[in-house]
Design a protein around this motif. Sequence first.
Motif, PDB file in Angstrom:
ATOM      1  N   PHE A   9       0.338  -1.756   0.483  1.00  0.00           N
ATOM      2  CA  PHE A   9       0.026   0.348  -0.019  1.00  0.00           C
ATOM      3  C   PHE A   9       0.217   1.325   0.080  1.00  0.00           C
ATOM      4  O   PHE A   9       2.209   1.380   0.743  1.00  0.00           O
ATOM      5  CB  PHE A   9      -1.206   0.160   1.609  1.00  0.00           C
ATOM      6  N   ARG A  10       0.332   1.743  -0.882  1.00  0.00           N
ATOM      7  CA  ARG A  10       1.592   3.787  -1.093  1.00  0.00           C
ATOM      8  C   ARG A  10       0.433   4.911  -0.342  1.00  0.00           C
ATOM      9  O   ARG A  10       0.801   5.402  -0.252  1.00  0.00           O
ATOM     10  CB  ARG A  10       2.181   3.345  -2.218  1.00  0.00           C
ATOM     11  N   GLY A  11      -0.990   4.748  -0.796  1.00  0.00           N
ATOM     12  CA  GLY A  11      -1.359   6.231  -0.665  1.00  0.00           C
ATOM     13  C   GLY A  11      -3.018   6.140  -0.777  1.00  0.00           C
ATOM     14  O   GLY A  11      -3.247   4.625  -1.614  1.00  0.00           O
ATOM     15  N   ILE A  12      -4.164   6.664  -0.612  1.00  0.00           N
ATOM     16  CA  ILE A  12      -5.176   6.874  -0.906  1.00  0.00           C
ATOM     17  C   ILE A  12      -5.937   8.044  -0.748  1.00  0.00           C
ATOM     18  O   ILE A  12      -5.554   8.535   0.210  1.00  0.00           O
ATOM     19  CB  ILE A  12      -6.170   5.822   0.390  1.00  0.00           C
ATOM     20  N   GLU A  13      -6.917   8.040  -2.130  1.00  0.00           N
ATOM     21  CA  GLU A  13      -7.600   9.349  -2.189  1.00  0.00           C
ATOM     22  C   GLU A  13      -9.210   8.567  -2.225  1.00  0.00           C
ATOM     23  O   GLU A  13      -9.439   8.310  -3.321  1.00  0.00           O
ATOM     24  CB  GLU A  13      -7.111  10.214  -3.250  1.00  0.00           C
ATOM     25  N   VAL A  14      -9.959   9.270  -1.556  1.00  0.00           N
ATOM     26  CA  VAL A  14     -11.436   9.413  -1.457  1.00  0.00           C
ATOM     27  C   VAL A  14     -11.593  11.086  -1.576  1.00  0.00           C
ATOM     28  O   VAL A  14     -11.716  11.755  -0.833  1.00  0.00           O
ATOM     29  CB  VAL A  14     -12.176   8.323  -0.569  1.00  0.00           C
ATOM     30  N   ARG A  15     -12.265  10.990  -3.195  1.00  0.00           N
ATOM     31  CA  ARG A  15     -13.247  12.210  -2.916  1.00  0.00           C
ATOM     32  C   ARG A  15     -14.880  12.265  -3.700  1.00  0.00           C
ATOM     33  O   ARG A  15     -15.022  11.633  -4.399  1.00  0.00           O
ATOM     34  CB  ARG A  15     -12.299  13.436  -4.833  1.00  0.00           C
ATOM     35  N   ARG A  16     -15.510  13.259  -2.988  1.00  0.00           N
ATOM     36  CA  ARG A  16     -16.736  13.394  -3.271  1.00  0.00           C
ATOM     37  C   ARG A  16     -16.171  14.063  -4.615  1.00  0.00           C
ATOM     38  O   ARG A  16     -15.588  14.661  -5.156  1.00  0.00           O
ATOM     39  CB  ARG A  16     -17.221  14.662  -2.341  1.00  0.00           C
ATOM     40  N   GLY A  17     -18.130  13.826  -5.064  1.00  0.00           N
ATOM     41  CA  GLY A  17     -18.513  14.163  -6.399  1.00  0.00           C
ATOM     42  C   GLY A  17     -18.813  15.683  -6.618  1.00  0.00           C
ATOM     43  O   GLY A  17     -19.273  15.989  -5.709  1.00  0.00           O
ATOM     44  N   CYS A  18     -18.833  16.176  -7.632  1.00  0.00           N
ATOM     45  CA  CYS A  18     -18.944  17.834  -7.042  1.00  0.00           C
ATOM     46  C   CYS A  18     -20.291  17.856  -8.222  1.00  0.00           C
ATOM     47  O   CYS A  18     -21.135  18.973  -7.660  1.00  0.00           O
ATOM     48  CB  CYS A  18     -18.236  18.396  -8.211  1.00  0.00           C
TER      49      CYS A  18
END
Length: 96
Positions: A35-44
């Motif tokens: 594992f290197r990283g995670i991003e979770v983004r909300r839809g606009c």
Amino acid sequence: MILEHALLQVVVGQEAAFEAALVEAKPLIEASPGFRGIEVRRGCEAPGLYLLIVQWDTIADHRDGFRKSDRYQQWRSLLHPFYDPMPTVAYFGDVL
């Protein structure tokens, strides 16, 4: 490095509960080898839509490591009840 990508459609009205469960679930994936990283983004523009991007050393670190671990079973029980439909995962390689 490999990017795992998934569009997560969360049941509308369950966004706050999903985000709380995600905070609880993140340490499970972060403890995974490769594992290197995670991003979770909300839809606009679409309620309940999230973009998940996870960085892995290899696809096998995700598929054979995390997905076959006890940590994944916990991740699944925390997060999967919020999805409708279940997301499709895709992997991406080097930047062109």
